[in-house]
Write an enzyme that holds these catalytic residues in place. Structure first.
Site, PDB file in Angstrom:
ATOM      1  N   GLU A  48      -3.570   3.108 -11.335  1.00  0.00           N
ATOM      2  CA  GLU A  48      -3.799   4.487 -11.777  1.00  0.00           C
ATOM      3  C   GLU A  48      -4.293   4.512 -13.218  1.00  0.00           C
ATOM      4  O   GLU A  48      -4.315   3.496 -13.916  1.00  0.00           O
ATOM      5  CB  GLU A  48      -2.508   5.299 -11.606  1.00  0.00           C
ATOM      6  CG  GLU A  48      -2.137   5.415 -10.131  1.00  0.00           C
ATOM      7  CD  GLU A  48      -0.996   6.375  -9.851  1.00  0.00           C
ATOM      8  OE1 GLU A  48      -0.305   6.808 -10.798  1.00  0.00           O
ATOM      9  OE2 GLU A  48      -0.803   6.703  -8.654  1.00  0.00           O
ATOM     10  N   CYS A  57      -7.687   2.743  -5.595  1.00  0.00           N
ATOM     11  CA  CYS A  57      -6.733   2.494  -4.513  1.00  0.00           C
ATOM     12  C   CYS A  57      -6.539   0.995  -4.263  1.00  0.00           C
ATOM     13  O   CYS A  57      -7.420   0.182  -4.570  1.00  0.00           O
ATOM     14  CB  CYS A  57      -7.232   3.112  -3.214  1.00  0.00           C
ATOM     15  SG  CYS A  57      -7.195   4.896  -3.164  1.00  0.00           S
ATOM     16  N   GLU A  59      -6.624  -0.629  -1.424  1.00  0.00           N
ATOM     17  CA  GLU A  59      -7.590  -1.188  -0.474  1.00  0.00           C
ATOM     18  C   GLU A  59      -8.888  -1.553  -1.175  1.00  0.00           C
ATOM     19  O   GLU A  59      -9.474  -2.603  -0.938  1.00  0.00           O
ATOM     20  CB  GLU A  59      -7.884  -0.177   0.645  1.00  0.00           C
ATOM     21  CG  GLU A  59      -6.679   0.216   1.477  1.00  0.00           C
ATOM     22  CD  GLU A  59      -5.936   1.426   0.925  1.00  0.00           C
ATOM     23  OE1 GLU A  59      -5.805   1.557  -0.315  1.00  0.00           O
ATOM     24  OE2 GLU A  59      -5.481   2.243   1.731  1.00  0.00           O
ATOM     25  N   CYS A  98      -7.205   6.138   2.560  1.00  0.00           N
ATOM     26  CA  CYS A  98      -7.884   7.400   2.249  1.00  0.00           C
ATOM     27  C   CYS A  98      -9.333   7.334   2.734  1.00  0.00           C
ATOM     28  O   CYS A  98      -9.849   6.272   3.093  1.00  0.00           O
ATOM     29  CB  CYS A  98      -7.821   7.685   0.748  1.00  0.00           C
ATOM     30  SG  CYS A  98      -9.023   6.767  -0.236  1.00  0.00           S
ATOM     31  N   CYS A 101     -11.691   4.884   0.880  1.00  0.00           N
ATOM     32  CA  CYS A 101     -11.431   3.476   1.232  1.00  0.00           C
ATOM     33  C   CYS A 101     -11.942   3.155   2.634  1.00  0.00           C
ATOM     34  O   CYS A 101     -12.438   2.054   2.885  1.00  0.00           O
ATOM     35  CB  CYS A 101      -9.946   3.158   1.096  1.00  0.00           C
ATOM     36  SG  CYS A 101      -9.413   3.088  -0.630  1.00  0.00           S
TER      37      CYS A 101
HETATM   38  N1  THU Z   1      -3.611   5.299  -2.797  1.00  0.00           N
HETATM   39  C1  THU Z   1      -4.002   4.050  -2.387  1.00  0.00           C
HETATM   40  O1  THU Z   1      -3.821   3.070  -3.102  1.00  0.00           O
HETATM   41  N2  THU Z   1      -4.585   3.933  -1.181  1.00  0.00           N
HETATM   42  C2  THU Z   1      -4.861   4.974  -0.332  1.00  0.00           C
HETATM   43  O2  THU Z   1      -5.516   4.786   0.677  1.00  0.00           O
HETATM   44  C3  THU Z   1      -4.323   6.305  -0.641  1.00  0.00           C
HETATM   45  C4  THU Z   1      -3.811   6.507  -2.011  1.00  0.00           C
HETATM   46  C5  THU Z   1      -3.001   5.448  -4.119  1.00  0.00           C
HETATM   47  C6  THU Z   1      -3.878   6.137  -5.128  1.00  0.00           C
HETATM   48  C7  THU Z   1      -2.872   6.734  -6.077  1.00  0.00           C
HETATM   49  O3  THU Z   1      -2.568   5.776  -7.075  1.00  0.00           O
HETATM   50  C8  THU Z   1      -1.639   6.966  -5.231  1.00  0.00           C
HETATM   51  O4  THU Z   1      -1.825   6.228  -4.032  1.00  0.00           O
HETATM   52  C9  THU Z   1      -1.414   8.430  -4.888  1.00  0.00           C
HETATM   53  O5  THU Z   1      -2.544   8.996  -4.336  1.00  0.00           O
END
Ligand code: THU
Length: 144
Positions: A48, A57, A59, A98, A101
């Protein structure tokens, strides 16, 4: 490629990678383990950012690590996610990738031949394909 031979390893690595998640804003920690066509595995976690928008993310971290090391064909990914808890030895959610990704994964696979495993532990997981998660997708073939 028989994914069942790799499943346990991928899940364990995703859970391990989740421990490195940098998620001070959401508290939502994700780990991923990506299986390449040659059998090599790359892991990733979410990273983040104070700007929020610059967040990456788990992935995509794994995909970008693999591509930057010369890999362009993927067969499976395991994803472990959920709010950070005291005990990080298991994930708390079935964290599906998401939309962004899904599209990034689409670039480097045959969607029907790309297994997506969302897991809480080696014995508690769900398995699907990228084709199911991103039907009728747009990919490199469209531009060929
Ligand atoms: N996040 C991921 O790492 N992968 C996903 O496919 C969905 C969301 C993370 C991004 C962010 O740091 C946290 O989850 C909340 O959205």
């Amino acid at each position: 490629m028989d994914i069942s031979e790799y499943r346990e390893k991928l899940i364990s690595l995703a859970i391990e990678a989740r421990k490195n998640a940098y998620a001070p804003y959401s508290g939502y920690c994700v780990g991923a383990a990506l299986l390449c066509a040659d059998g090599s595995i790359y892991t990733g976690c979410n990273v983040e950012n104070a700007s929020y928008g610059a967040t990456n993310c788990a992935e995509r971290t794994a995909v970008f690590k693999a591509v930057s090391e010369g890999h362009r064909s993927f067969k499976a990914i395991a994803i472990a996610g959920g709010k950070r808890t005291e005990d990080m030895s298991e994930a708390t959610d079935f964290a599906y990738p998401c939309g962004v990704c899904r599209q990034v994964l689409r670039e480097f696979c045959v969607p029907s031949d790309m297994t997506v495993i969302v897991c809480k532990s080696v014995s508690d997981y769900r398995e699907t394909t990228l084709e199911e998660l991103l039907p009728s997708s747009f990919g490199p073939d469209n531009l060929a």
